[in-house]
Design a protein around this motif. Structure first.
Motif, PDB file in Angstrom:
ATOM      1  N   GLY A 174       0.785  -1.228   0.000  1.00  0.00           N
ATOM      2  CA  GLY A 174       0.000   0.000   0.000  1.00  0.00           C
ATOM      3  C   GLY A 174       0.815   1.274   0.000  1.00  0.00           C
ATOM      4  N   PHE A 175       1.829   1.366   0.877  1.00  0.00           N
ATOM      5  CA  PHE A 175       2.507   2.648   1.050  1.00  0.00           C
ATOM      6  C   PHE A 175       3.876   2.404   1.693  1.00  0.00           C
ATOM      7  CE2 PHE A 175       3.178   6.939   2.763  1.00  0.00           C
ATOM      8  CZ  PHE A 175       2.679   7.720   1.721  1.00  0.00           C
ATOM      9  N   ALA A 176       4.794   3.331   1.455  1.00  0.00           N
ATOM     10  CA  ALA A 176       6.092   3.274   2.123  1.00  0.00           C
ATOM     11  C   ALA A 176       6.474   4.672   2.592  1.00  0.00           C
ATOM     12  CB  ALA A 176       7.160   2.725   1.187  1.00  0.00           C
ATOM     13  N   SER A 177       7.005   4.748   3.797  1.00  0.00           N
ATOM     14  CA  SER A 177       7.560   5.983   4.350  1.00  0.00           C
ATOM     15  C   SER A 177       9.037   5.718   4.608  1.00  0.00           C
ATOM     16  CB  SER A 177       6.864   6.361   5.662  1.00  0.00           C
ATOM     17  OG  SER A 177       5.497   6.601   5.442  1.00  0.00           O
ATOM     18  N   LEU A 178       9.888   6.509   3.961  1.00  0.00           N
ATOM     19  CA  LEU A 178      11.319   6.252   3.998  1.00  0.00           C
ATOM     20  C   LEU A 178      12.087   7.524   4.300  1.00  0.00           C
ATOM     21  CD1 LEU A 178      11.378   4.406   0.553  1.00  0.00           C
ATOM     22  CD2 LEU A 178      11.093   3.320   2.789  1.00  0.00           C
ATOM     23  N   ASP A 179      13.102   7.423   5.131  1.00  0.00           N
ATOM     24  CA  ASP A 179      14.031   8.544   5.224  1.00  0.00           C
ATOM     25  C   ASP A 179      15.433   8.065   4.907  1.00  0.00           C
ATOM     26  OD1 ASP A 179      15.002   7.458   7.602  1.00  0.00           O
ATOM     27  OD2 ASP A 179      14.756   9.285   8.756  1.00  0.00           O
ATOM     28  N   VAL A 180      15.524   6.868   4.353  1.00  0.00           N
ATOM     29  CA  VAL A 180      16.779   6.319   3.856  1.00  0.00           C
ATOM     30  C   VAL A 180      16.509   5.558   2.567  1.00  0.00           C
ATOM     31  CG1 VAL A 180      17.993   6.154   6.070  1.00  0.00           C
ATOM     32  CG2 VAL A 180      16.498   4.301   5.346  1.00  0.00           C
ATOM     33  N   LEU A 181      17.464   5.637   1.653  1.00  0.00           N
ATOM     34  CA  LEU A 181      17.415   4.894   0.402  1.00  0.00           C
ATOM     35  C   LEU A 181      18.792   4.287   0.178  1.00  0.00           C
ATOM     36  CD1 LEU A 181      15.506   7.654  -1.558  1.00  0.00           C
ATOM     37  CD2 LEU A 181      14.614   5.357  -1.108  1.00  0.00           C
ATOM     38  N   SER A 182      18.912   3.400  -0.803  1.00  0.00           N
ATOM     39  CA  SER A 182      20.201   2.756  -1.052  1.00  0.00           C
ATOM     40  C   SER A 182      21.245   3.727  -1.561  1.00  0.00           C
ATOM     41  CB  SER A 182      20.035   1.609  -2.039  1.00  0.00           C
ATOM     42  OG  SER A 182      19.613   2.120  -3.290  1.00  0.00           O
TER      43      SER A 182
END
Length: 164
Positions: free
Chosen positions: A104-112
């Motif tokens: 449904g959804f993603a909340s991210l404050d980091v990525l690869s």
């Protein structure tokens, strides 16, 4: 939540105070409080919750822990929250799950990769993804501590003390 170290426990206190049950997966724990529901696999945890928050270090063993099977188990109404490390999430699987509606959804404050490139850049622009800067340390309480620590290190360098 995946990972029940210092940060995971801190979140659990807050979530528990609101009356929500605490579900965890952490293969390194030997004991957990009676109030916590422990799962044997991260996939089982994902199938049991609506919001999966990640609180683990990034190591060779944890890289890609959140893979296609975990995202599928979380489901179309599921919400992935990653404030730990970008490498913990298989970004190809995340993008595929978002595009197919399996997640449904993603909340991210980091990525690869930061700034985001390749798959991370596509994820960062996805309509069902919220990306914020990874600056959780920045608060009114942390600023004096950061300044004090910087001054202590400068003093140690200037007086040729070993820096700890």
């Amino acid at each position: 939540m995946a990972g029940f170290g210092r940060i995971g426990r801190s979140l659990a206190e807050r979530v528990g105070a609101l009356g929500f049950p605490i579900h965890i997966w952490d293969p390194y724990l030997t004991e957990v409080p009676d109030s916590v529901i422990r799962w044997d696999t991260v996939r089982e945890l994902a199938a049991a919750v609506n919001h999966l928050s990640i609180h683990m270090p990034s190591t060779q063993q944890t890289a890609g822990t959140i893979d296609e099977s975990v995202l599928e188990a979380l489901g179309a109404r599921g919400h992935l929250v990653n404030t730990a490390r970008g490498a913990l999430v298989d970004e190809d699987a995340l993008l595929s799950s978002l595009n197919s509606g399996a997640l449904g959804f993603a909340s991210l404050d980091v990525l690869s990769s930061e700034p985001p490139t390749s798959t991370a850049a596509v994820i960062a622009e996805h309509e069902r993804v919220l990306v914020t800067p990874h600056i959780a340390y920045l608060s009114t309480d942390s600023l004096p501590q950061l300044r004090l620590r910087a001054a202590q290190i400068a003093r140690q360098l200037l007086t040729r003390e070993s820096v700890r």
